[in-house]
Scaffold this active site. Structure first.
Site, PDB file in Angstrom:
ATOM      1  N   LYS A  20      -4.189   5.806  15.253  1.00 34.00           N
ATOM      2  CA  LYS A  20      -5.195   6.506  14.461  1.00 34.00           C
ATOM      3  C   LYS A  20      -6.380   6.824  15.360  1.00 34.00           C
ATOM      4  O   LYS A  20      -7.022   5.912  15.884  1.00 34.00           O
ATOM      5  CB  LYS A  20      -5.651   5.641  13.280  1.00 34.00           C
ATOM      6  CG  LYS A  20      -4.568   5.391  12.238  1.00 34.00           C
ATOM      7  CD  LYS A  20      -5.052   4.426  11.168  1.00 34.00           C
ATOM      8  CE  LYS A  20      -4.040   4.249  10.059  1.00 34.00           C
ATOM      9  NZ  LYS A  20      -4.461   3.228   9.070  1.00 34.00           N
ATOM     10  N   ASP A  78      -0.855  -1.880  12.730  1.00 33.63           N
ATOM     11  CA  ASP A  78      -1.944  -0.939  12.437  1.00 33.63           C
ATOM     12  C   ASP A  78      -3.263  -1.696  12.501  1.00 33.63           C
ATOM     13  O   ASP A  78      -3.945  -1.686  13.526  1.00 33.63           O
ATOM     14  CB  ASP A  78      -1.735  -0.298  11.072  1.00 33.63           C
ATOM     15  CG  ASP A  78      -2.913   0.569  10.636  1.00 33.63           C
ATOM     16  OD1 ASP A  78      -3.731   0.955  11.500  1.00 33.63           O
ATOM     17  OD2 ASP A  78      -3.034   0.867   9.429  1.00 33.63           O
ATOM     18  N   GLU A 105      -3.199   9.602  -0.876  1.00 26.86           N
ATOM     19  CA  GLU A 105      -2.379  10.249   0.147  1.00 26.86           C
ATOM     20  C   GLU A 105      -1.278  11.124  -0.438  1.00 26.86           C
ATOM     21  O   GLU A 105      -0.343  11.522   0.260  1.00 26.86           O
ATOM     22  CB  GLU A 105      -1.805   9.184   1.085  1.00 26.86           C
ATOM     23  CG  GLU A 105      -2.914   8.444   1.820  1.00 26.86           C
ATOM     24  CD  GLU A 105      -2.410   7.358   2.748  1.00 26.86           C
ATOM     25  OE1 GLU A 105      -1.181   7.154   2.811  1.00 26.86           O
ATOM     26  OE2 GLU A 105      -3.241   6.724   3.416  1.00 26.86           O
ATOM     27  N   GLN A 119       0.785  -1.236   0.000  1.00 29.18           N
ATOM     28  CA  GLN A 119       0.000   0.000   0.000  1.00 29.18           C
ATOM     29  C   GLN A 119       0.819   1.290   0.000  1.00 29.18           C
ATOM     30  O   GLN A 119       0.448   2.257  -0.653  1.00 29.18           O
ATOM     31  CB  GLN A 119      -0.937  -0.010   1.216  1.00 29.18           C
ATOM     32  CG  GLN A 119      -2.018   1.040   1.165  1.00 29.18           C
ATOM     33  CD  GLN A 119      -3.205   0.635   2.009  1.00 29.18           C
ATOM     34  OE1 GLN A 119      -4.062  -0.119   1.570  1.00 29.18           O
ATOM     35  NE2 GLN A 119      -3.258   1.115   3.230  1.00 29.18           N
ATOM     36  N   GLU A 132       5.109  -1.796   8.294  1.00 28.23           N
ATOM     37  CA  GLU A 132       3.790  -1.771   8.934  1.00 28.23           C
ATOM     38  C   GLU A 132       2.907  -2.872   8.369  1.00 28.23           C
ATOM     39  O   GLU A 132       2.906  -3.109   7.158  1.00 28.23           O
ATOM     40  CB  GLU A 132       3.158  -0.400   8.685  1.00 28.23           C
ATOM     41  CG  GLU A 132       1.764  -0.205   9.226  1.00 28.23           C
ATOM     42  CD  GLU A 132       1.189   1.140   8.808  1.00 28.23           C
ATOM     43  OE1 GLU A 132      -0.047   1.217   8.653  1.00 28.23           O
ATOM     44  OE2 GLU A 132       1.963   2.106   8.627  1.00 28.23           O
ATOM     45  N   ARG A 163      -5.451   9.259   7.977  1.00 27.63           N
ATOM     46  CA  ARG A 163      -6.175   8.243   7.224  1.00 27.63           C
ATOM     47  C   ARG A 163      -6.151   8.645   5.755  1.00 27.63           C
ATOM     48  O   ARG A 163      -5.836   9.785   5.410  1.00 27.63           O
ATOM     49  CB  ARG A 163      -7.631   8.105   7.692  1.00 27.63           C
ATOM     50  CG  ARG A 163      -7.842   7.684   9.130  1.00 27.63           C
ATOM     51  CD  ARG A 163      -7.106   6.443   9.567  1.00 27.63           C
ATOM     52  NE  ARG A 163      -7.426   5.230   8.820  1.00 27.63           N
ATOM     53  CZ  ARG A 163      -8.188   4.230   9.283  1.00 27.63           C
ATOM     54  NH1 ARG A 163      -8.757   4.326  10.486  1.00 27.63           N
ATOM     55  NH2 ARG A 163      -8.381   3.136   8.577  1.00 27.63           N
TER      56      ARG A 163
END
Length: 433
Positions: A341, A316, A205, A163, A289, A370
């Site tokens: 988060k 996460d 992002e 990701q 992560e 996020r």
């Protein structure tokens, strides 16, 4: 007086054009706070529940009018007259009012909007910046950015399975210089991709989303670091977010399926770890992560035992900012870091509790955005307040990401000579003697 006299929620849009919740809070001394709630694309199975309307005639069912109604009726009535300076009590009232394990009655988005707005109003009442109100007089450490410059997985339409490919300017002397270094590598990467014929459109992002192979992303980042005039591994290091729960296939051929690049390829947990070992030996990767599925406790413990003294292994989807899951991870030796988060757990107090538990156990904590963000820069203040030493808040494009970087530079300017930049020291407690 710092009593709450007014709470109002409304439906606004996030950076993906999806509805989210905004909340305003006013106190009896006319102090004021406002907050916007973020939303994720790849969400953990154990996250607190966002309340969505499900009405397909509005925003394809993603409206948040039900959550807004909870803010304006049930929550507003319950918190009327409550002391905003007691954040823990405010959040406890919200938790008790909801009464569910996953915040499904009120909605984590409704609860978090109120919790954040109350914190801002309380800071305003005391005449303090948010980071000072939440962190006290010792909050002076500036975090190292973990900037997503190549997007894959569910954040893009390319063939990269993992990701996020991120860079961290650990060799910078300050957050301002770290942001400059990150921006220079970002622009160098854009030039390299453009010259080689790749599209330089950006993902959710703000990172680039070229249609390249998984390992090629690392090669391009290495070239970009050097083109910008920096030394990989010394000035700038690499971090990954694999979001491996999105790859995990629990069907007949149980394993991690590289569904974007090579659908027939399936690896088991040991083979995934071997892949990471190979990459770590070739590239300056310091943090990974969600390298495994969110339910693979045994795999995480084994990976942490093998690699935990070399890299940061961040949970996460594995931890979802939840102290119960984190406590189990600490007990079993699974991971050595937690991603934080706010909307995974639903209140400011529970978020702070998760960070403090991690730090007490010798785990690092990474404050995170996020994929669906807003102009709200609450997490920039939170990272400084809790002295986490790391913040993950996207790339060097899109104003919803830049808002956080700009706020960090403002805070550093305000702190002046008292500001300390974490740098590579943020990983010091991971090295086992």
């Amino acid at each position: 007086m710092s009593d709450i006299i007014y709470i109002e929620g409304r439906e606004i849009l996030d950076s993906r054009g999806n509805p989210t919740v905004e909340v305003e809070v006013q106190l009896s001394d006319f102090s004021y706070g406002r907050a916007c709630v973020p939303s994720g694309a790849s969400t953990g199975e154990y996250e607190a529940l966002e309340m969505r309307d499900g009405d397909k005639s509005r925003y394809m069912g993603k409206g948040v009018l039900k959550a807004v109604d909870q803010v304006n009726t049930v929550i507003a009535e319950e918190l009327d007259g409550a002391d905003a300076l007691d954040q823990a009590e405010i959040d406890n009232m919200l938790i008790n009012l909801d009464g569910t394990e996953n915040k499904s009655k009120l909605g984590a988005n409704a609860m978090l909007g109120v919790s954040m707005a109350v914190a801002r109003a309380a800071a305003d009442s005391l005449g303090l910046p948010l980071y000072r109100y939440l962190g006290g007089v010792h909050a002076m450490q500036m975090p190292v950015p973990m900037a997503n410059i190549i997007n894959g997985g569910r954040h893009s339409d390319n063939k990269i399975d993992f990701q996020e490919y991120m860079i961290m300017p650990v060799g910078a002397p300050s957050i301002r210089e770290g942001i400059r270094m990150t921006a220079e590598v970002f622009h160098a990467l854009k030039d390299i991709l453009k010259k080689e014929g790749h599209v330089t459109a950006v993902g959710d992002e703000g990172g680039f989303a070229p249609n390249i192979e998984n390992v090629q992303a690392l090669d391009y980042i290495m070239k970009a670091i050097e083109k910008a005039g920096y030394k990989p591994g010394k000035d700038v290091v690499i971090a990954l977010d694999c979001a491996s729960s999105e790859l995990f296939d629990a069907g007949d051929r149980k394993g991690y399926k590289f569904w974007k690049s090579e659908p027939s390829k399936i690896l088991n947990a040991d083979e995934m770890v071997d892949l990471f070992k190979d990459w770590i030996s070739k590239y300056p990767i310091v943090s990974i992560e969600d390298p495994l599925d969110q339910n693979d406790w045994e795999g995480y413990a084994k990976m942490t035992k093998e690699l935990g003294n070399q890299i940061q292994i961040v949970g996460d989807d594995f931890f979802v900012t939840n102290t119960k899951r984190l406590a189990r991870g600490i007990e079993e030796g699974a991971c050595n870091s937690i991603l934080i988060k706010l909307n995974q757990i639903g209140t400011v107090t529970e978020t702070i509790d998760a960070v403090r538990m991690a730090q007490k156990a010798g785990y690092t904590a990474v404050i995170s955005h996020r994929s669906g963000e807003t102009e709200d820069a609450f997490i920039a203040d939170l990272a400084v307040a809790l002295e986490t030493g790391q913040i993950k808040t996207g790339s060097m494009s899109r104003s919803d990401r830049i808002a956080k970087y700009n706020q960090l530079m403002r805070i550093e300017d305000e702190l002046g000579y008292n500001a300390r930049y974490a740098g590579m020291a943020t990983f010091a407690n991971l090295i086992k003697k």
